[in-house]
Design an enzyme around this catalytic site. Structure first.
Site, PDB file in Angstrom:
ATOM      1  N   GLN A   1       0.803  -1.217   0.000  1.00 37.43           N
ATOM      2  CA  GLN A   1       0.000   0.000   0.000  1.00 37.43           C
ATOM      3  C   GLN A   1       0.842   1.275   0.000  1.00 37.43           C
ATOM      4  O   GLN A   1       0.315   2.375   0.170  1.00 37.43           O
ATOM      5  CB  GLN A   1      -0.942   0.010   1.211  1.00 37.43           C
ATOM      6  CG  GLN A   1      -1.918  -1.157   1.222  1.00 37.43           C
ATOM      7  CD  GLN A   1      -2.816  -1.169   0.004  1.00 37.43           C
ATOM      8  OE1 GLN A   1      -3.427  -0.166  -0.337  1.00 37.43           O
ATOM      9  NE2 GLN A   1      -2.888  -2.310  -0.661  1.00 37.43           N
ATOM     10  N   CYS A   2       2.123   1.144  -0.204  1.00 38.09           N
ATOM     11  CA  CYS A   2       3.043   2.290  -0.232  1.00 38.09           C
ATOM     12  C   CYS A   2       2.925   3.017  -1.571  1.00 38.09           C
ATOM     13  O   CYS A   2       2.671   2.394  -2.605  1.00 38.09           O
ATOM     14  CB  CYS A   2       4.479   1.777  -0.029  1.00 38.09           C
ATOM     15  SG  CYS A   2       5.739   3.068  -0.044  1.00 38.09           S
ATOM     16  N   GLY A   3       3.148   4.318  -1.547  1.00 44.74           N
ATOM     17  CA  GLY A   3       3.176   5.086  -2.786  1.00 44.74           C
ATOM     18  C   GLY A   3       4.282   4.637  -3.728  1.00 44.74           C
ATOM     19  O   GLY A   3       4.231   4.917  -4.927  1.00 44.74           O
TER      20      GLY A   3
ATOM     21  N   ALA B   1       4.901   1.466  -4.254  1.00 42.01           N
ATOM     22  CA  ALA B   1       4.557   0.102  -4.678  1.00 42.01           C
ATOM     23  C   ALA B   1       4.696  -0.132  -6.181  1.00 42.01           C
ATOM     24  O   ALA B   1       4.968  -1.265  -6.582  1.00 42.01           O
ATOM     25  CB  ALA B   1       3.160  -0.273  -4.192  1.00 42.01           C
TER      26      ALA B   1
END
Length: 161
Positions: free
Chosen positions: A36-38, A40
């Protein structure tokens, strides 16, 4: 040959042991990941490196971590499927682990002791990358914002050794 690196181990998301002794002679790219990281979208770049260089001896290992803003909500049971469906990941993933703090996994304790970062040895965010040569020597640490394609020159150089 760096025997300390080859003594390390971790489990897959399904509890199977990954012994680093099985990585002898390989160039290893270790990345702490979060779905869910930017950052990703880097999964796709990591997969591209895996596809292009695995037959030449590159191993990409993703280490899911939920220590940064709760950006890895998946469980060990669902992480591989989510990474495959959402990002096309086929490279190996490990069980979720900590990369900082009192429960830091031994792999990251070791890598951080050998390759400190700009802010000391602490990992500051998801997608910090560590490149290890064919002898098990930590070669270089890369910031989270360094794209996988920007590591290609270093990877190719290590594969040729």
């Amino acid at each position: 040959m760096n025997e300390r690196f080859y003594q390390l181990e971790i489990k897959t998301p399904h509890g199977k042991n990954i012994s680093f002794s099985d990585l002898r002679g390989k160039v290893v790219l270790i990345v702490n990941t979060a779905t869910q990281c930017g950052l990703a979208p880097q999964f796709e770049g990591l997969e591209a490196l895996h596809q292009q260089y695995r037959d030449q001896g590159l191993i990409v290992l993703g280490f899911p971590c939920n220590q940064f803003a709760g950006q890895e909500p998946e469980t060990n049971e669902t992480i591989e499927q989510v990474c495959k469906i959402n990002h096309g990941v086929t490279f190996p993933l490990t069980e979720k682990c900590d990369v900082n703090g009192k429960n830091t996994h031994p792999v990251f304790k070791y890598l951080k002791s050998k390759l400190g970062g700009f802010f000391g040895s602490r990992i500051k965010w998801n997608f910090t990358k560590f490149l290890v040569d064919r002898e098990g020597n930590p070669y270089k640490r890369y910031a989270p914002t360094k794209t996988p394609v920007s590591l290609e020159q270093d990877i190719v150089a290590l594969l040729k050794r």
